[in-house]
Write an enzyme that holds these catalytic residues in place. Structure first.
Site, PDB file in Angstrom:
ATOM      1  N   CYS A 114       4.199  35.915  74.719  1.00 56.02           N
ATOM      2  CA  CYS A 114       5.451  36.600  74.433  1.00 56.02           C
ATOM      3  C   CYS A 114       5.850  37.354  75.715  1.00 56.02           C
ATOM      4  O   CYS A 114       5.128  38.233  76.176  1.00 56.02           O
ATOM      5  CB  CYS A 114       5.195  37.560  73.281  1.00 56.02           C
ATOM      6  SG  CYS A 114       6.657  38.363  72.705  1.00 56.02           S
ATOM      7  N   CYS A 121      15.064  48.450  76.268  1.00 55.01           N
ATOM      8  CA  CYS A 121      16.139  47.653  75.674  1.00 55.01           C
ATOM      9  C   CYS A 121      17.268  48.570  75.234  1.00 55.01           C
ATOM     10  O   CYS A 121      17.031  49.652  74.701  1.00 55.01           O
ATOM     11  CB  CYS A 121      15.624  46.862  74.475  1.00 55.01           C
ATOM     12  SG  CYS A 121      16.883  45.745  73.821  1.00 55.01           S
ATOM     13  N   CYS A 125      18.362  48.321  68.022  1.00 58.66           N
ATOM     14  CA  CYS A 125      17.995  47.902  66.660  1.00 58.66           C
ATOM     15  C   CYS A 125      17.134  49.018  66.055  1.00 58.66           C
ATOM     16  O   CYS A 125      16.168  49.481  66.687  1.00 58.66           O
ATOM     17  CB  CYS A 125      17.229  46.584  66.688  1.00 58.66           C
ATOM     18  SG  CYS A 125      18.158  45.273  67.499  1.00 58.66           S
ATOM     19  N   CYS A 128      13.153  48.884  65.653  1.00 62.20           N
ATOM     20  CA  CYS A 128      12.373  48.397  66.800  1.00 62.20           C
ATOM     21  C   CYS A 128      11.927  49.555  67.696  1.00 62.20           C
ATOM     22  O   CYS A 128      12.750  50.323  68.188  1.00 62.20           O
ATOM     23  CB  CYS A 128      13.221  47.402  67.587  1.00 62.20           C
ATOM     24  SG  CYS A 128      12.429  46.852  69.106  1.00 62.20           S
ATOM     25  N   CYS A 342       5.036  42.374  66.878  1.00 65.90           N
ATOM     26  CA  CYS A 342       6.488  42.261  67.005  1.00 65.90           C
ATOM     27  C   CYS A 342       7.171  43.626  66.880  1.00 65.90           C
ATOM     28  O   CYS A 342       6.945  44.354  65.916  1.00 65.90           O
ATOM     29  CB  CYS A 342       6.952  41.331  65.902  1.00 65.90           C
ATOM     30  SG  CYS A 342       8.639  40.863  66.050  1.00 65.90           S
TER      31      CYS A 342
END
Ligand code: SF4
Length: 351
Positions: A114, A121, A125, A128, A342
């Site tokens: 990954c 970022c 979101c 996240c 994730c």
């Protein structure tokens, strides 16, 4: 796939240089063109970390390369961890202090890596942790490749697929992501098949269109997480810019090879997107798209206000969608104990 080099590849470390750029460099020094291929092989086939080890190049050339470009590898490994389930995580740092992580996930045999495309970022979101840790900068193609090569070494070459699902939104750094993909697919480099590469997006429509035009064959994954605009806009601010109708129209037009499918990721959040009405909305959205769906139990992080749907609920959701003909997998969450799962990656790795 277009072979246009990324202009910014020059000056960000030699790993990002295309063969054409290396040929130009050789020409500027009145060196024969075959030297360019030899140098390229040091980077992508021999996976050397510095020019001093390139024993098949003349000493004067090695010194010139070192002086022109610096070291081949330019990142520092600041942390390396292994989870109980065998997942491995590397935290890397560039000379300017930008840090990012890459994860190697054992998949019943070869690893999947990954990759991060940005340090941090900006997409915001709400589920996240990477997004919650803030905006960093775009990674260069050289930094993306170095992540991969360090990952390759860590799993002793036993690595099959690369997924841009780490830190960052790849479509916000598409020049460098595409430049890295082209280098990985170069027959003189790793010669990777595009089907081993997946670019994931939260739904940046112009990026999806460009990926389809410039990198046919490279796989596309979409982080969906809700199939009604109200819920999705709350979870993923990008949905206010490109709503579900626009996203679906774009995905319908996305070129797919006969055996390929779009992948949708759907993080299961208790009471938010795991109800019967959510499944119905999802079925409506997926109707007419050649796709598969991954349901992902939410990896809880103390700083975020969500809980994962219970496993019984996730199985119930899966059965309901499967009964309507959707290929659905529940993706086992790996590397939770080292914050490698994730949505758990961060700029400054918790120690
Ligand atoms: Fe960024 Fe992806 Fe996290 Fe959204 S889910 S904030 S796009 S890293």
């Amino acid at each position: 796939m277009s072979s246009k080099p990324s202009d910014s590849a020059i000056g960000t470390g030699p790993l990002g240089l295309t063969l054409v750029q290396l040929e130009d460099w050789c020409t500027s020094r009145e060196l024969p063109r075959f030297r360019a291929k030899q140098i390229f092989h040091q980077f992508h086939q021999r996976l050397l970390g510095d020019f001093g080890a390139a024993s098949d190049l003349p000493k004067a050339l090695r010194e010139d390369l070192q002086q022109s470009f610096g070291a081949i590898r330019q990142l520092e490994v600041v942390q390396q961890r292994e989870a109980e389930d065998g997942t491995r995580k590397l935290a890397l740092q560039a000379a300017d202090g930008a840090s990012f992580e890459t994860v190697l996930i054992p998949m019943d045999g070869p690893f999947t890596q990954c990759l991060s495309s940005q340090s941090g970022c900006a997409m915001g979101c709400t589920f996240c942790y990477t997004g919650a840790t803030g905006v960093g900068r775009n990674l260069t193609a050289a930094e993306i490749l170095e992540q991969h090569y360090r990952g390759l070494e860590l799993c002793e070459g036993n690595l099959r697929n690369l997924v841009f699902m780490g830190m960052g939104e790849p479509m916000q750094n598409l020049d460098e992501v595409l430049a890295a993909c082209r280098l990985l697919m170069d027959p003189e480099g790793r010669a990777m098949s595009p089907t081993r590469l997946t670019v994931s997006t939260c739904g940046v429509v112009p990026g999806i269109k460009r990926l389809g035009r410039e990198a046919p064959g490279v796989r596309l994954a979409v982080s969906l997480n809700a199939a009604d605009d109200e819920t999705r806009s709350k979870l993923m601010p990008i949905n206010k810019r490109y709503n579900l109708e626009t996203l679906k129209a774009t995905l319908k037009a996305h070129p797919l090879s006969p055996r390929d499918r779009l992948t949708f990721e759907y993080i299961m959040l208790a009471g938010v997107n795991d109800r019967q009405t959510d499944a119905r909305n999802l079925l409506r959205f997926l109707d007419g798209l050649r796709c598969k769906l991954n349901l992902i139990p939410f990896n809880e992080v103390p700083a975020l206000p969500f809980k994962s749907s219970p496993m019984e609920r996730i199985h119930w959701f899966q059965d309901l969608l499967k009964s309507k003909g959707i290929p659905v997998t529940i993706r086992a969450s790996k590397g939770r104990d080292i914050m490698a799962a994730c949505g758990q990656l961060a700029r400054t790795s918790p120690r």
